[in-house]
Enzyme design. Structure first.
Site: not given
Ligand code: COA
Length: 259
Positions: A114, A134
């Protein structure tokens, strides 16, 4: 100066880097507040002529709103979170009188996608990934994602991406019109800067009017054609219009002053 952002202005372009790489640059309250302040500086500082928004590191642009702030919210709290983001950041980017480009350097998910879409246009590194996940969280986008994605890529594709939460790569994003250019990571900022340097050679007041006119078209404003005519007329009152047209007729490069 900021806790969650790095800012640096070079050759008139302010590069705003969201700097929470250990949290995939997720948009928490602090990032939203600080982005709001950085954008106020962009509006008020005449030395800043354009903006690049990017994320720190090589993994994420912004992986969404910070999910850890969601659990305690009720309906009013959710709406308040979205409204604050809109007022402080998203509307300011979209309506910025100076060009704002997103340089998408990795995951642009949820609020990150966004944020990129609120920018005037987007360039992406080859590893960039876009999505609106989402629905995986029982949510929908709240920072304009349902609206801007539909405008940018059309109703059918927007419906599919929003309902499936699928991620798409940079090349597919380009094919859909979500990004304008895909380049290797090491060339991402250079590409964005090059485009902005070209725009800096044009008449700044005309650029501001282009942003306003195109935004009205995208908004479906019924008076957008009339407003284009008014703004076209206003251009004739600027020094830059006289400089640009005389420059052409005299076969020389115009020098614009933003007046
Ligand atoms: N909000 C808060 N924390 C987030 C985040 C978010 N949107 N996206 C990633 N993080 C944090 C993770 O919790 C993790 O924190 P930690 O190390 O304290 O556990 C850190 O960032 C690294 O993320 P991680 O998931 O371990 O990395 P990855 O390489 O395995 O995966 C993504 C990367 C982006 C695919 C995955 O983090 C993800 O799916 N994030 C959420 C995306 C999402 O749903 N966004 C929409 C929100 S409305």
């Amino acid at each position: 100066m900021y806790n969650t952002l790095l800012t640096q202005t070079e050759n008139g372009t302010c590069i705003i880097t969201i700097n929470r790489p250990d949290k995939m640059n997720a948009l928490n309250k602090d990032v939203i507040e600080e982005l709001g302040a950085a954008l106020d500086e962009v509006y008020n500082n005449s030395e800043i002529k354009s903006v690049i928004i990017t994320g720190a590191g090589e993994k994420a642009f912004v992986a969404g709103a910070d999910i850890s702030e969601f659990l305690t919210l009720d309906a009013a709290g959710g709406a308040e979170l979205a409204t604050r983001g809109r007022v402080l950041v998203f509307d300011k980017i979209e309506n910025c009188p100076k060009p704002v480009i997103a340089a998408v350097n990795g995951f642009a998910l949820g609020g990150g996608c966004e944020l990129a879409m609120a920018c005037h246009f987007r360039v992406a590194s080859a590893n960039a990934k876009f999505g609106q996940p989402e629905v995986n969280l029982g949510l929908i986008p709240g920072y304009g994602g349902t609206q801007r994605l539909t405008r940018l890529i059309g109703q059918g594709k927007a419906m599919e991406l929003l309902m499936t939460a699928d991620m798409i790569g940079a090349d597919e994003a380009k094919a859909l019109g979500l990004v304008n250019h895909v380049v290797p990571m090491e060339e991402l900022l250079t590409k964005a800067k090059e485009i902005l340097q070209k725009i800096h050679t044009k008449a700044p007041l005309a650029i501001t009017k282009i942003i306003a006119c195109v935004n009205e078209a995208a908004d479906g404003n019924h008076h957008s054609f009339d407003h284009e005519i008014v703004r076209f007329g206003e251009c004739f009152m600027t020094e830059d219009m006289k400089e640009g047209t005389s420059g052409f007729l005299e076969k020389r490069k115009p020098v614009f002053k933003g007046k």
